[in-house]
Design an enzyme around this catalytic site. Structure first.
Site, PDB file in Angstrom:
ATOM      1  CG  ASP A   1      -1.345 -17.706   5.619  1.00 62.79           C
ATOM      2  OD1 ASP A   1      -2.494 -18.092   5.922  1.00 62.79           O
ATOM      3  OD2 ASP A   1      -0.682 -18.231   4.711  1.00 62.79           O
TER       4      ASP A   1
ATOM      5  CE1 TYR B   1     -10.214 -16.524   3.476  1.00 62.33           C
ATOM      6  CE2 TYR B   1      -7.855 -16.755   3.084  1.00 62.33           C
ATOM      7  CZ  TYR B   1      -8.950 -16.888   3.918  1.00 62.33           C
ATOM      8  OH  TYR B   1      -8.789 -17.379   5.183  1.00 62.33           O
TER       9      TYR B   1
ATOM     10  CD1 TRP C   1      -0.626 -22.694   5.109  1.00 65.16           C
ATOM     11  CD2 TRP C   1       0.684 -24.497   5.252  1.00 65.16           C
ATOM     12  NE1 TRP C   1       0.408 -22.544   4.215  1.00 65.16           N
ATOM     13  CE2 TRP C   1       1.234 -23.633   4.282  1.00 65.16           C
ATOM     14  CE3 TRP C   1       1.350 -25.681   5.537  1.00 65.16           C
ATOM     15  CZ2 TRP C   1       2.393 -23.934   3.567  1.00 65.16           C
ATOM     16  CZ3 TRP C   1       2.510 -25.985   4.829  1.00 65.16           C
ATOM     17  CH2 TRP C   1       3.022 -25.125   3.855  1.00 65.16           C
TER      18      TRP C   1
END
Length: 288
Positions: free
Chosen positions: A103, A126, A152
């Site tokens: 994401d 990243y 996550w």
């Protein structure tokens, strides 16, 4: 024979794939950086040819989000160049590549769940290196290959938010946890199972992107509260703002992913985040 190369085998998704592989008749090759350096294209080519690999699942990644800000070269090698090499090898060898992305390719400023077609705009190194890897894979364009963006990630394996909260919750009377970053956790075992379920169904001439996380919406604060509740840990969780916990890398405030595409095209069910957290805590022996 279906011969599957799994890179990043000691990471969260790689470890879960190893656990689930026992139920399948496929021939798996689980590798980590010591067994196979995916930044060495020649080494990967030789491994693929020697073992007649038919599918590569790339679960390897440079995931130290804050460290990446000062270690761009290594982050780029693993998240971008290695993916480029894997995609080029897959193209030439006519094999499938399943690559896991993130994401963090988005800036987190959306107001509704991100679709696969939404504009990317990473905030830090990243996310930028992961997006570069996606783009390199799409440029090489191996057939029957996909990119799965997730968010996550946690597991009973490796270091992650769930393990950190369990440890700190037992050590401290109270914790401050960020409440103004919203998204959905992903139990790595669910993602690994989804990969194995959809793998035989992938048929495409152009690299396709899919989103995958568990169902639901919550903040890190909500996540921490539920971890403590399920594990019956007496630790007070207090909501704090992102600005009260500065980090070298900027996190996306909004990370919700729209999973309609992967659910519809592959006819899969995605578990609700609380149900998956319950399963993971039971695996860890933390659910009382």
């Amino acid at each position: 024979m279906i011969n599957i190369l799994v890179t990043g085998a000691n990471g969260q998704v790689g470890s879960e794939l190893r656990e689930l592989s026992k139920k399948y008749a496929y021939n798996f090759f689980f590798t980590d950086r010591d067994a196979l350096d995916i930044t060495d294209k020649t080494a990967v080519e030789a491994f693929v040819q020697k073992n007649s690999i038919t599918t590569i699942i790339n679960a390897a990644a440079y995931t130290a989000v804050d460290k990446a800000e000062d270690d761009k070269e290594n982050a780029d090698k693993i998240n971008h160049l290695a993916v480029k090499y894997l995609a080029e090898i897959a193209k030439v060898s006519n094999i499938a590549l399943i690559h896991i992305s993130t994401d963090y390719v988005f800036d987190g400023k959306n107001y509704k769940p991100y679709t696969e077609e939404d504009t990317t705009n990473p905030n830090g190194v990243y996310g930028a290196t992961k997006l570069a890897g996606e783009n390199a894979m799409r440029e090489a364009n191996p057939k029957n290959s996909i990119i799965i963006r997730t968010s996550w990630v946690y597991s009973s394996f490796g270091a992650n938010f769930v393990k950190t909260m369990l440890y700190l919750g037992k050590e401290r009377e109270s914790l401050g946890v960020i409440f103004d970053q919203v998204g959905t956790p992903t139990y790595a075992r669910d993602l690994a199972q989804a990969i194995l379920d959809i793998m035989p169904k992938i048929q495409n001439n152009t690299v396709t992107i899919y989103n995958y996380s568990n169902e639901g919406v919550l903040s890190w604060y909500d996540f921490a509260k539920e971890i403590m509740r399920m594990a019956k840990i007496e630790c007070e969780i207090n909501p704090i703002e992102t600005k009260e916990y500065p980090t070298p890398a900027t996190r996306p405030y909004y990370s919700l992913l729209n999973k309609a595409k992967i659910k519809n095209e592959f006819d899969i069910m995605i578990p609700y985040w609380k149900d998956s957290l319950d399963k993971c805590l039971r695996v860890m022996g933390e659910r009382q």
